[in-house]
Design an enzyme around this catalytic site. Structure first.
Site, PDB file in Angstrom:
ATOM      1  CB  CYS A 255      39.534   4.100 -15.342  1.00 44.02           C
ATOM      2  SG  CYS A 255      37.631   3.927 -15.209  1.00 44.02           S
TER       3      CYS A 255
ATOM      4  CG  HIS B 245      35.193  -1.859 -24.637  1.00 43.79           C
ATOM      5  ND1 HIS B 245      35.351  -2.569 -23.599  1.00 43.79           N
ATOM      6  CD2 HIS B 245      35.763  -2.845 -25.664  1.00 43.79           C
ATOM      7  CE1 HIS B 245      35.736  -3.826 -23.570  1.00 43.79           C
ATOM      8  NE2 HIS B 245      36.041  -3.804 -24.708  1.00 43.79           N
TER       9      HIS B 245
HETATM   10  P1  5GP Z   1      37.253  -7.259 -25.165  1.00 40.96           P
HETATM   11  O1  5GP Z   1      37.382  -6.608 -23.620  1.00 40.96           O
HETATM   12  O2  5GP Z   1      35.831  -6.499 -25.639  1.00 40.96           O
HETATM   13  O3  5GP Z   1      37.456  -8.417 -25.383  1.00 40.96           O
HETATM   14  O4  5GP Z   1      38.371  -6.199 -25.744  1.00 40.96           O
HETATM   15  C1  5GP Z   1      39.177  -5.302 -25.237  1.00 40.96           C
HETATM   16  C2  5GP Z   1      39.886  -4.738 -26.158  1.00 40.96           C
HETATM   17  O5  5GP Z   1      40.951  -3.809 -25.873  1.00 40.96           O
HETATM   18  C3  5GP Z   1      40.885  -5.570 -26.999  1.00 40.96           C
HETATM   19  O6  5GP Z   1      40.399  -5.851 -28.520  1.00 40.96           O
HETATM   20  C4  5GP Z   1      42.485  -5.054 -26.836  1.00 40.96           C
HETATM   21  O7  5GP Z   1      43.199  -5.131 -27.777  1.00 40.96           O
HETATM   22  C5  5GP Z   1      42.187  -3.583 -26.334  1.00 40.96           C
HETATM   23  N1  5GP Z   1      42.994  -2.940 -25.396  1.00 40.96           N
HETATM   24  C6  5GP Z   1      43.493  -3.644 -24.238  1.00 40.96           C
HETATM   25  N2  5GP Z   1      44.372  -2.820 -23.750  1.00 40.96           N
HETATM   26  C7  5GP Z   1      44.285  -1.740 -24.497  1.00 40.96           C
HETATM   27  C8  5GP Z   1      45.225  -0.440 -24.340  1.00 40.96           C
HETATM   28  O8  5GP Z   1      45.944  -0.386 -23.473  1.00 40.96           O
HETATM   29  N3  5GP Z   1      45.039   0.433 -25.442  1.00 40.96           N
HETATM   30  C9  5GP Z   1      44.280   0.306 -26.395  1.00 40.96           C
HETATM   31  N4  5GP Z   1      44.258   1.176 -27.448  1.00 40.96           N
HETATM   32  N5  5GP Z   1      43.352  -0.867 -26.617  1.00 40.96           N
HETATM   33  C10 5GP Z   1      43.454  -1.908 -25.388  1.00 40.96           C
HETATM   34 ZN    ZN Z   2      37.087   1.825 -16.044  1.00 41.91          ZN
END
Ligand code: 5GP
Ligand code: ZN
Length: 115
Positions: free
Chosen positions: A8, A101
């Site tokens: 968000c 996502h």
């Molecule tokens: P999941 O929740 O599906 O396991 O993955 C979350 C993804 O978000 C991870 O691959 C992580 O590297 C990415 N991620 C977490 N925080 C950030 C951020 O602040 N910026 C970006 N661009 N990616 C993020």
């Molecule tokens: Zn959110």
């Protein structure tokens, strides 16, 4: 909307990202810790934790997320070589960021094993 939610904050531009696509409903930006040469996150602007929060009115939004994935894959030149779309849903699914996502991952041959 969740005040402390990282995605968000990215949607509200309170945290930096390098958006590669944005419209009224969605934003797409590179994953900060890419696991492959192409690793893009496709994120609905509206806060919903994961698929458990998706209602019947969100079917179009999910379709848009998939269509945008295919478009970005094409733009990145990996449509023909192939790619993987991943949604980590909940703790056992490995979800870390509690805002729905979709991961678009490609640019190399991925391990066919999952789980
Ligand atoms: P999941 O929740 O599906 O396991 O993955 C979350 C993804 O978000 C991870 O691959 C992580 O590297 C990415 N991620 C977490 N925080 C950030 C951020 O602040 N910026 C970006 N661009 N990616 C993020
Ligand atoms: Zn959110």
């Amino acid at each position: 909307m969740a005040d402390e939610c990282i995605f968000c904050k990215i949607v509200r531009k309170e945290m930096p990202s390098q958006p590669i696509y944005e419209d009224h409903d969605l934003v797409a930006f590179p994953d900060i810790r890419p696991v492959a040469p192409v690793h893009v996150l496709i994120v609905p602007k509206e806060h919903m934790v994961n698929l458990n929060d998706v209602g019947k009115n969100d079917a179009g939004l999910l379709g848009k997320m998939l269509r945008l994935s295919a478009k970005i894959a094409n733009d990145k030149g990996i449509a023909e070589s192939g790619y993987r779309i991943v949604i980590n849903n909940g703790d056992d699914g490995g979800q870390i960021v509690p805002h729905l996502h979709l991961h678009l991952i490609g640019g190399k041959a991925l391990d066919p094993k999952m789980g």
